[in-house]
Scaffold this motif. Structure first.
Motif, PDB file in Angstrom:
ATOM      1  N   THR A  92      47.788   8.279   4.086  1.00  0.00           N
ATOM      2  CA  THR A  92      47.009   7.449   3.163  1.00  0.00           C
ATOM      3  C   THR A  92      45.577   7.947   3.009  1.00  0.00           C
ATOM      4  O   THR A  92      44.790   7.342   2.278  1.00  0.00           O
ATOM      5  CB  THR A  92      46.981   5.988   3.655  1.00  0.00           C
TER       6      THR A  92
ATOM      7  N   MET B 105      45.171   4.928  -3.854  1.00  0.00           N
ATOM      8  CA  MET B 105      46.545   4.497  -3.629  1.00  0.00           C
ATOM      9  C   MET B 105      47.290   4.486  -4.958  1.00  0.00           C
ATOM     10  O   MET B 105      46.691   4.375  -6.027  1.00  0.00           O
ATOM     11  CB  MET B 105      46.566   3.122  -2.981  1.00  0.00           C
TER      12      MET B 105
ATOM     13  N   VAL C 234      48.329  -0.025   1.067  1.00  0.00           N
ATOM     14  CA  VAL C 234      48.116   1.101   1.976  1.00  0.00           C
ATOM     15  C   VAL C 234      49.101   1.030   3.147  1.00  0.00           C
ATOM     16  O   VAL C 234      49.656   2.045   3.579  1.00  0.00           O
ATOM     17  CB  VAL C 234      46.655   1.121   2.480  1.00  0.00           C
TER      18      VAL C 234
END
Length: 413
Positions: free
Chosen positions: A346, A1, A397
């Motif tokens: 993601t 991330m 996320v």
């Protein structure tokens, strides 16, 4: 991330703490409709919305709202929303996390607003839980145009009616319709919420796509027997309402579990309540939910048939009063696709799908527009409790996924 998503997640969690501090009491966190806590948290939400580039206002129902125009002024809005009110002794993330993720998503998209085929509106709903007046989804029902005028007569625990609370808060009940949006005003509705269940955690997934929201019906059940002296009444002469209620509680759970529904008896009270008196009446609640209305209603029939039969065996009677009904709501395929695309962005190529066993503002908004929901993992599935917890990584996320879902919706609009 990304590092910026992690930093934004830390800000979001700090703001959750900030709003929680507004409503902290000796007996825990509580923010309810049209109270001083409500009056204090709306300006905080407005401040965050303004910093994200939105025009802000408090609507006729007390919801805090913000709007960022799209490629031109006056376009229909994609609403990103959740609620700021709580149950008693609440946690820090139920509702509020969704509001703050929505605000941060708008902040991240601010520079791209001219590319969007819709406006973005963030709504911090003033009442979802129904804690003060006993009716749920008040904020979103006002926005959806399904407000019932008789609600203004409902009293709180201190006898204050909702109409009186409106006036004390500075709102005019006669203007409630001004909060409503029309179908043509809307491009859809997206909500982020903690799961409030253990299924994402069990699957080791931070995020999930909501497919539907369970339909719920609630009842007040009363079992009638006969109050008699506990010492002087032989067992064969007793009509003990509490024995009937005790059997009913066990049968309710067994039948619901066997058929894949969710049933809860959350309140049970025996009368007259003397330690040396056979209970002559028991009042109890029943909350019944299922993924579909058909399943829920079939299970209800089985439960009532069994409870009535068991009561008759003991010369007891059963009264049933429905006090709440909400149909099951399906999420719109196009918005489920957007949420899936957001989660895939993601790095999760096969997003988990699950239905919501808890109710949400999206249920009310489904009356006026398409809805979609993104669930975020919460520790041990705990919610409506001070131990409610999420991780900064999962919030980061979720932020990335929600932003991508909005952009996907724009591409499909």
């Amino acid at each position: 991330m990304s590092a910026d998503a992690l930093e934004a997640a830390r800000r979001i969690m700090a703001d959750c703490d900030r709003i929680a501090a507004i409503s902290a009491r000796e007996d825990g966190i509580e923010r309810t409709y049209l109270t001083p806590e409500h009056a204090r948290h709306n300006p905080v939400a407005a401040e965050l919305m303004t910093a994200a580039g939105m025009r802000t206002w408090q609507d006729a129902a007390g919801n805090q709202r913000g709007r960022l125009e799209g490629s031109r002024e006056g376009l229909p809005a994609l609403v990103l929303a959740s609620h700021l009110d709580t149950v008693p002794d609440a946690g820090r993330y139920d509702g509020i996390l969704g509001v703050l993720l929505a605000v941060e998503t708008v902040a991240r998209l601010r520079e791209r607003a001219a590319e969007l085929p819709f406006a973005l509106e963030v709504v911090a709903f003033a009442d979802e839980e129904g804690t003060r007046f006993g009716v749920t989804l008040l904020g979103s029902r006002a926005l959806a145009g399904t407000w019932e005028p008789e609600w203004f007569d409902l009293p709180d625990a201190d006898g204050v009616t909702m109409a009186e609370a409106f006036a004390s808060f500075g709102l005019d009940p006669a203007r409630i319709d001004e909060a409503a949006l029309r179908r043509e005003d809307l491009a859809g509705y997206l909500e982020v919420h903690i799961e409030q269940g253990p299924f994402l955690e069990a699957a080791d997934r931070p995020l999930g796509v909501v497919t539907s929201i369970a339909g719920a019906r609630r009842f007040a059940l009363t079992i009638h027997g006969e109050a008699r002296h506990a010492g002087g009444t032989p067992y064969e002469r007793r009509r003990d309402a509490l024995i009937g209620a005790s059997r009913a509680v066990l049968d309710i759970e067994r039948i619901a579990r066997e058929h894949g529904a969710i049933a809860t008896v959350g309140r049970l009270e025996a009368f007259p309540g003397g330690v040396n008196v056979v209970p002559g009446r028991v009042e109890m609640s029943l909350d019944l939910r299922a993924e579909t209305d058909r399943l829920r209603d079939e299970v209800l029939e089985r439960i009532l048939e069994r409870v009535r039969g068991a009561c008759a065996e003991r010369r007891l009677t059963l009264d049933v009063e429905q006090i709440h009904a909400a149909p099951a709501v399906r999420c719109a395929p196009r918005l489920m696709d957007a949420v899936r695309a957001g989660i895939r962005a993601t790095g999760d190529d096969e997003p988990m799908e699950l239905f919501s066993r808890a109710g949400h503002d999206a249920m009310a908004m489904a009356a006026v527009t398409d809805i979609g929901m993104l669930f975020v993992r919460c520790a041990d599935g705990v919610s409506h409790h001070p131990d409610e917890s999420v991780t900064v990584e999962d919030v980061a996320v979720a932020l990335q996924a929600f932003e991508a879902a909005v952009l996907h919706t724009a591409g499909a609009a």
